[in-house]
Every structure is written in structure tokens, then in C-alpha cells.
Design an enzyme around this catalytic site. Structure first.
Site, PDB file in Angstrom:
ATOM      1  N   THR A  48       0.850  -1.187   0.000  1.00 39.70           N
ATOM      2  CA  THR A  48       0.000   0.000   0.000  1.00 39.70           C
ATOM      3  C   THR A  48       0.890   1.244   0.000  1.00 39.70           C
ATOM      4  O   THR A  48       2.040   1.185   0.442  1.00 39.70           O
ATOM      5  CB  THR A  48      -0.966  -0.007   1.203  1.00 39.70           C
ATOM      6  N   ILE A  50       1.419   4.443   1.512  1.00 40.25           N
ATOM      7  CA  ILE A  50       2.155   5.029   2.647  1.00 40.25           C
ATOM      8  C   ILE A  50       3.084   3.990   3.262  1.00 40.25           C
ATOM      9  O   ILE A  50       4.230   4.287   3.599  1.00 40.25           O
ATOM     10  CB  ILE A  50       1.201   5.620   3.704  1.00 40.25           C
ATOM     11  N   CYS A  51       2.600   2.766   3.378  1.00 37.36           N
ATOM     12  CA  CYS A  51       3.413   1.698   3.960  1.00 37.36           C
ATOM     13  C   CYS A  51       4.667   1.458   3.125  1.00 37.36           C
ATOM     14  O   CYS A  51       5.770   1.357   3.659  1.00 37.36           O
ATOM     15  CB  CYS A  51       2.600   0.407   4.047  1.00 37.36           C
ATOM     16  N   SER A  52       4.497   1.377   1.814  1.00 37.96           N
ATOM     17  CA  SER A  52       5.607   1.042   0.914  1.00 37.96           C
ATOM     18  C   SER A  52       6.569   2.184   0.661  1.00 37.96           C
ATOM     19  O   SER A  52       7.770   1.961   0.497  1.00 37.96           O
ATOM     20  CB  SER A  52       5.057   0.569  -0.436  1.00 37.96           C
ATOM     21  N   VAL A  56       7.874   1.672   5.819  1.00 37.69           N
ATOM     22  CA  VAL A  56       8.935   0.667   5.758  1.00 37.69           C
ATOM     23  C   VAL A  56      10.292   1.303   5.429  1.00 37.69           C
ATOM     24  O   VAL A  56      11.282   1.020   6.113  1.00 37.69           O
ATOM     25  CB  VAL A  56       8.576  -0.462   4.761  1.00 37.69           C
TER      26      VAL A  56
END
EC number: 1.11.1.25
Length: 162
Positions: A48, A50-52, A56
Site C-alpha cells: 500500500t 504510505i506503507c511502501s 517501511v
């Protein structure tokens, strides 16, 4: 269940990951974190935006600095299956320290009290975005985001607390 907070001991429960020999393992969270200083950071979903692109990478980029301040393990956690987490982890070839683990059924997320209902977005029940600092299983920092925000759970935020 009430959300996990500072002073709590993380509950015992199992997560899945691929080990150094590329074998699928189901392990207890306590076995990963007992006697260690561990960052467990959770994301709503692998791959996703923001996560990617933000969450992270913040931990991958700051991993050496975190380790120099006594952190033994950095664990990325999501309600995804272990095959997805393995594939996602491989998209970060520069990563040397962040372990990608799966809570495929969301059971451990429930034990933490950190569920995020994203059914309206077609994602089901996922994990809130968070960063926990554990010292021998005890939560010393609990940065839990509201909704889809990314304001308090980055590696930089954990560094400030160390």
C-alpha cells in the site's frame, strides 16, 4: 480488547515468516522478543502507498542507527499472508535488518487490540499503523496512529524515544 500500551507485556501469540533458508515458519512473538530490545511496527497492508513509500523505508534507512542504540530486532508486521510479506520484503533489496512477518488471520492483531476496519475500502480488518518498542517483552513506547495517518510511528519517532 483494549489497545496495548506502555507498561504492558506483549501477549503471547504466533506469527509467520520465511527464515534465512527460505522455509516458512510459524513462531511465537515471545520467542522473537524475549530478552531483547525489539521494534515491532505494524502497517495496514503490504504494497500500500504510505506503507511502501514511507513507513517501511524509514526503518530500512534508519536500521543501522537503531541498532547502534541497542535495538536487536526490527520487525515489520501486517495482516497479510506470509507469501505476500516475503514478496514485499524482496522489493527492498537494500534491506539488511527489517524482518517481514505475517499475521495472516489477524489473530495477533486482535490480541494487541490494534484492529483497523478497512472493509469499506475492500481490505477487510487489518492492523492499525503503529510502532512499539519492546524491552524484554514489555512495551516502553507505543506509537499508535489514528485511521490512516502516518505522524508518530516512523523510525525517526522511535529514535527520539531511544
Amino acid at each position: 480488547m483494549a489497545p496495548i500500551t506502555v507498561g504492558d507485556v506483549v501477549p503471547e501469540g504466533s506469527i509467520s515468516l520465511f527464515d534465512e533458508k527460505d522455509q516458512l515458519q510459524t513462531v511465537s512473538v515471545h520467542s522473537l522478543a524475549a530478552g531483547k530490545k525489539v521494534i515491532l511496527f505494524g502497517v495496514p497492508g503490504a504494497f500500500t502507498p504510505i506503507c511502501s513509500m514511507n513507513h517501511v523505508p524509514s526503518f530500512i534507512e534508519k536500521a543501522e542507527e537503531l541498532k547502534s542504540k541497542g535495538v536487536d530486532e526490527i520487525i515489520c508486521f501486517s495482516v497479510n499472508d506470509p507469501f505476500v510479506m516475503k514478496a514485499w520484503g524482496k522489493t527492498y533489496p537494500e534491506n539488511k535488518h527489517v524482518k517481514f512477518v505475517a499475521d495472516g488471520s489477524g489473530e495477533y492483531t486482535q490480541l494487541l487490540g490494534l484492529e483497523l476496519d478497512l472493509k469499506d475500502k475492500g481490505l477487510g480488518v487489518r492492523s492499525k499503523r503503529f510502532a512499539l518498542l519492546l524491552d524484554n517483552l514489555k512495551v516502553t513506547v507505543a506509537n499508535v496512529e489514528s485511521g490512516g495517518e502516518f505522524t508518530i510511528s516512523s523510525a525517526e519517532d522511535i529514535l527520539k524515544a531511544l
